[in-house]
Design a protein around this motif. Sequence first.
Motif, short mmCIF file in Angstrom:
data_model
loop_
_atom_site.label_atom_id
_atom_site.label_comp_id
_atom_site.label_asym_id
_atom_site.label_seq_id
_atom_site.Cartn_x
_atom_site.Cartn_y
_atom_site.Cartn_z
N PHE A 280 0.83 -1.20 0.00
CA PHE A 280 0.00 0.00 0.00
C PHE A 280 0.87 1.26 0.00
O PHE A 280 0.65 2.19 -0.77
CB PHE A 280 -0.93 0.00 1.21
CG PHE A 280 -1.78 1.23 1.33
CD1 PHE A 280 -2.88 1.41 0.52
CD2 PHE A 280 -1.46 2.21 2.25
CE1 PHE A 280 -3.66 2.55 0.63
CE2 PHE A 280 -2.23 3.35 2.37
CZ PHE A 280 -3.33 3.53 1.55
N LEU A 281 1.87 1.28 0.87
CA LEU A 281 2.75 2.43 0.97
C LEU A 281 3.57 2.64 -0.31
O LEU A 281 3.94 3.76 -0.64
CB LEU A 281 3.67 2.30 2.18
CG LEU A 281 2.98 2.38 3.53
CD1 LEU A 281 3.96 2.08 4.66
CD2 LEU A 281 2.30 3.72 3.73
N GLN B 192 -6.58 -18.43 5.87
CA GLN B 192 -7.53 -17.56 6.56
C GLN B 192 -6.80 -16.46 7.33
O GLN B 192 -7.28 -15.33 7.41
CB GLN B 192 -8.42 -18.37 7.51
CG GLN B 192 -9.42 -19.24 6.79
CD GLN B 192 -10.39 -18.43 5.95
OE1 GLN B 192 -10.88 -17.40 6.37
NE2 GLN B 192 -10.64 -18.89 4.74
N ALA B 193 -5.64 -16.76 7.87
CA ALA B 193 -4.87 -15.76 8.60
C ALA B 193 -4.37 -14.66 7.68
O ALA B 193 -4.13 -13.54 8.12
CB ALA B 193 -3.69 -16.42 9.31
N CYS B 194 -4.23 -14.97 6.40
CA CYS B 194 -3.73 -13.99 5.42
C CYS B 194 -4.84 -13.07 4.91
O CYS B 194 -4.56 -12.03 4.33
CB CYS B 194 -3.11 -14.70 4.22
SG CYS B 194 -1.49 -15.39 4.59
N LYS B 195 -6.06 -13.46 5.07
CA LYS B 195 -7.17 -12.67 4.53
C LYS B 195 -7.49 -11.48 5.43
O LYS B 195 -7.44 -11.58 6.64
CB LYS B 195 -8.41 -13.53 4.37
CG LYS B 195 -8.20 -14.63 3.36
CD LYS B 195 -9.49 -15.15 2.85
CE LYS B 195 -9.20 -16.25 1.88
NZ LYS B 195 -9.69 -16.00 0.58
N THR B 196 -7.81 -10.38 4.80
CA THR B 196 -8.20 -9.18 5.53
C THR B 196 -9.72 -9.12 5.53
O THR B 196 -10.34 -9.07 4.49
CB THR B 196 -7.64 -7.92 4.85
OG1 THR B 196 -6.23 -8.06 4.78
CG2 THR B 196 -8.00 -6.68 5.63
N ARG B 197 -10.29 -9.13 6.69
CA ARG B 197 -11.76 -9.07 6.81
C ARG B 197 -12.24 -7.66 6.60
O ARG B 197 -11.65 -6.69 7.06
CB ARG B 197 -12.20 -9.54 8.18
CG ARG B 197 -11.85 -10.97 8.44
CD ARG B 197 -12.74 -11.87 7.63
NE ARG B 197 -12.38 -13.24 7.88
CZ ARG B 197 -12.37 -14.16 6.94
NH1 ARG B 197 -12.66 -13.84 5.70
NH2 ARG B 197 -12.06 -15.39 7.21
N GLY B 198 -13.35 -7.52 5.88
CA GLY B 198 -13.99 -6.22 5.71
C GLY B 198 -13.23 -5.27 4.81
O GLY B 198 -13.38 -4.06 4.93
N ALA B 199 -12.43 -5.79 3.90
CA ALA B 199 -11.70 -4.92 2.97
C ALA B 199 -12.69 -4.23 2.04
O ALA B 199 -13.71 -4.81 1.68
CB ALA B 199 -10.70 -5.74 2.15
N PRO B 200 -12.43 -3.00 1.66
CA PRO B 200 -13.37 -2.23 0.83
C PRO B 200 -13.70 -2.89 -0.49
O PRO B 200 -14.80 -2.78 -0.97
CB PRO B 200 -12.62 -0.91 0.58
CG PRO B 200 -11.59 -0.83 1.63
CD PRO B 200 -11.28 -2.22 2.05
N THR B 201 -12.75 -3.62 -1.09
CA THR B 201 -13.01 -4.24 -2.39
C THR B 201 -13.74 -5.57 -2.26
O THR B 201 -14.21 -6.10 -3.24
CB THR B 201 -11.71 -4.47 -3.15
OG1 THR B 201 -10.90 -5.38 -2.40
CG2 THR B 201 -10.96 -3.18 -3.40
N GLY B 202 -13.76 -6.12 -1.06
CA GLY B 202 -14.42 -7.40 -0.86
C GLY B 202 -13.54 -8.57 -1.25
O GLY B 202 -13.91 -9.72 -1.13
N THR B 203 -12.33 -8.31 -1.73
CA THR B 203 -11.45 -9.39 -2.16
C THR B 203 -10.36 -9.67 -1.14
O THR B 203 -9.56 -10.57 -1.32
CB THR B 203 -10.77 -9.03 -3.49
OG1 THR B 203 -9.96 -7.88 -3.29
CG2 THR B 203 -11.77 -8.80 -4.59
N GLY B 204 -10.29 -8.87 -0.12
CA GLY B 204 -9.22 -9.02 0.84
C GLY B 204 -8.05 -8.10 0.54
O GLY B 204 -7.12 -8.00 1.30
N SER B 205 -8.10 -7.42 -0.59
CA SER B 205 -7.03 -6.52 -0.96
C SER B 205 -7.28 -5.14 -0.37
O SER B 205 -8.41 -4.71 -0.26
CB SER B 205 -6.95 -6.39 -2.49
OG SER B 205 -6.68 -7.63 -3.06
N ILE B 206 -6.23 -4.45 -0.04
CA ILE B 206 -6.37 -3.11 0.49
C ILE B 206 -6.76 -2.16 -0.62
O ILE B 206 -7.56 -1.28 -0.44
CB ILE B 206 -5.05 -2.65 1.16
CG1 ILE B 206 -4.88 -3.41 2.47
CG2 ILE B 206 -5.06 -1.15 1.44
CD1 ILE B 206 -3.62 -3.07 3.21
N ARG B 207 -6.17 -2.31 -1.78
CA ARG B 207 -6.46 -1.41 -2.90
C ARG B 207 -7.07 -2.16 -4.03
O ARG B 207 -6.90 -3.24 -4.31
CB ARG B 207 -5.19 -0.75 -3.38
CG ARG B 207 -4.59 0.12 -2.31
CD ARG B 207 -3.40 0.80 -2.80
NE ARG B 207 -3.89 1.94 -3.56
CZ ARG B 207 -3.14 2.77 -4.20
NH1 ARG B 207 -1.87 2.61 -4.21
NH2 ARG B 207 -3.63 3.78 -4.84
#
Length: 67
Positions: free
Chosen positions: A14-15, A52-67
């Motif tokens: 992201f950075l 499952q530990a690698c997935k981001t819950r509630g990410a805006p894209t719904g895919t687990g990605s930040i962007r």
Amino acid sequence: MVFNDALAAREAAFLAGATITDTEVQRRVITSAKATPDRSWLAEVASVALVQACKTRGAPTGTGSIR
């Protein structure tokens, strides 16, 4: 441990202004970690739990990605 590593990988991407997929996070975090002597024990852990530990819950894209 895996969650923190995944979070760090996502934050670094992201950075850097990059997009990182769930698959890429898993490759960087899980596959790489299993190859290191300190974390070779991860090979004994169920892969579902590691993914499952690698997935981001509630990410805006719904895919687990930040962007």
